[in-house]
Enzyme design. Structure first.
Site, PDB file in Angstrom:
ATOM      1  N   TYR A 193      -2.452   4.220  -8.326  1.00 31.32           N
ATOM      2  CA  TYR A 193      -3.355   3.121  -8.671  1.00 31.32           C
ATOM      3  C   TYR A 193      -2.719   2.238  -9.738  1.00 31.32           C
ATOM      4  O   TYR A 193      -2.556   1.026  -9.546  1.00 31.32           O
ATOM      5  CB  TYR A 193      -4.696   3.671  -9.169  1.00 31.32           C
ATOM      6  CG  TYR A 193      -5.596   2.584  -9.735  1.00 31.32           C
ATOM      7  CD1 TYR A 193      -6.094   1.578  -8.919  1.00 31.32           C
ATOM      8  CD2 TYR A 193      -5.939   2.569 -11.089  1.00 31.32           C
ATOM      9  CE1 TYR A 193      -6.913   0.578  -9.422  1.00 31.32           C
ATOM     10  CE2 TYR A 193      -6.758   1.573 -11.600  1.00 31.32           C
ATOM     11  CZ  TYR A 193      -7.247   0.578 -10.772  1.00 31.32           C
ATOM     12  OH  TYR A 193      -8.038  -0.415 -11.280  1.00 31.32           O
ATOM     13  N   LYS A 203      -1.255  -1.579  -9.079  1.00 31.91           N
ATOM     14  CA  LYS A 203      -1.895  -2.693  -9.777  1.00 31.91           C
ATOM     15  C   LYS A 203      -0.896  -3.432 -10.667  1.00 31.91           C
ATOM     16  O   LYS A 203      -0.983  -4.655 -10.834  1.00 31.91           O
ATOM     17  CB  LYS A 203      -3.080  -2.200 -10.597  1.00 31.91           C
ATOM     18  CG  LYS A 203      -4.254  -1.700  -9.768  1.00 31.91           C
ATOM     19  CD  LYS A 203      -4.951  -2.817  -8.989  1.00 31.91           C
ATOM     20  CE  LYS A 203      -5.813  -3.681  -9.885  1.00 31.91           C
ATOM     21  NZ  LYS A 203      -6.587  -4.685  -9.115  1.00 31.91           N
TER      22      LYS A 203
END
Length: 363
Positions: free
Chosen positions: A169, A173
């Site tokens: 994640y 990102k």
């Protein structure tokens, strides 16, 4: 720029929104007429959509699922896969402002499951902006892009991206944020916002997880020390996005090409935050603790075991969660204050009152 101010019907009332937010929305409505919101059915995406609609701005929402409640409110909902460029390009036709809120969140999953929606998705949004001659893009990032498993005590945007991430994640990102900011230029102005721990009524993530684990007797504090963390009430997160978008539409936008931390500007210990959520839910406070080292080892073991077994569900503990719960996460938001006049309009105290009322309504 649009002359939407001459035709829009602005029906926000002071009882619904803070006066500062009303003023910002009125100004934004004068500069844009049609906004595109990815992840429109999500927690933050919905909050942004509702504000844009109230300002008389036409809203096209893009999501994987159908959200009839948003359609009923006036959002032009389009179902699609953000990983498919042509689908995104077609949905964005006629828009002049984009809020790219959608992403795969969470702490567990394969690289592909995060890279397609987060990295490829962000690249597709940028490409679709260029294809549709859209000039303003507000990207919802995360403080996880700088988190390397150690304390982040009052850091600002000069902090570097992490050299090593504890999950896909944060890694995905970070790549998406960088490629979005790199796209900033004369034809497309971009900004990235990093809200931390969004919460409030209708929260589908933090609040229900805390309550569920507390009821199951599985909620524990990690580490011997209570570390400070920043959080952000959902209304403040939405307000920050509106302000950044408004600044992008100015002749010389101060925020173009930059990333910004957003928070309630009220650092609080993780123990206090969890117990205030439990109090809002009329549940007993939590005091049991697990040593940070043991939590981290448990995360390593569980990640390895789940990987071997091919399990898709999230382990009860991961390395990322262990580090998140045992380290400081609060930020200097001076840049957001200076560049687009951000300030929290709902305090933690007031937010907890609203959360409590909403939770009682659900019973």
């Amino acid at each position: 720029m649009s002359d939407a101010s001459s035709t829009c019907h602005f029906d926000i009332t002071a009882s619904e929104f803070d006066s500062l937010e009303i003023a910002a929305l009125q100004k934004l409505a004068a500069n844009t007429g049609h906004a595109f919101v990815t992840g429109a059915g999500g927690f933050l995406g919905k909050a942004i959509c509702l504000r844009l609609l109230k300002a008389g701005i036409k809203v096209t929402g893009f999501a994987r699922s159908d959200y009839p409640e948003l359609s009923a409110l006036g959002v032009n909902m389009i179902q699609g896969d953000i990983g498919e460029l042509e689908s995104v390009k077609g949905a964005m036709q006629g828009c002049d402002l984009v809020f790219h809120v959608a992403s795969k969140a969470g702490v567990w999953g394969s690289k592909e499951s995060y890279y397609r929606p987060n990295v490829d998705g962000a690249a597709n949004i940028v490409a679709a902006c260029h294809a549709n001659d859209i000039h303003y893009l507000v990207y919802t990032s995360t403080p996880s892009v700088t988190f390397a498993g150690v304390d982040e005590a009052g850091i600002d945007e000069s902090a570097p991206y992490a050299e090593r991430y504890l999950n896909y994640y944060g890694e995905s990102k970070a790549i998406a944020e960088q490629q979005t900011l790199f796209a900033n230029g004369a034809k497309l102005r971009t900004v990235a916002l990093r809200p931390h721990l969004i919460w409030g009524p209708e929260d589908p993530h933090l609040v229900p997880r805390v309550i569920e684990r507390a009821k199951a007797g599985k909620l524990k504090l990690v580490g011997k020390q209570d570390k400070l963390v920043d959080t952000i009430f959902v209304d403040n997160a939405a307000y920050g996005h509106i302000l950044a978008a408004l600044e992008l539409t100015q002749t010389q936008p101060r925020c173009a090409g930059k990333a910004y931390y957003l928070s309630n500007d009220e650092p609080i210990t993780m123990a206090d935050m969890l117990n205030r959520i439990l109090s809002a839910a009329k549940l007993p406070s939590v005091s049991k603790r697990v040593p940070a080292g043991i939590a981290y080892v448990a995360g390593c073991v569980l990640e390895g075991l789940y990987g071997l077994l091919g399990k898709q569900q999230e382990p009860i503990m991961t390395r990322f969660v262990a580090r998140q719960l045992s380290t400081s996460h609060y930020f200097d938001i001076s840049a957001a204050k200076a560049d687009f006049d951000y300030q929290a309009i709902v305090t933690i105290d007031e937010g907890m009152k609203r959360l409590s009322s909403w939770l009682q309504e659900q019973k």
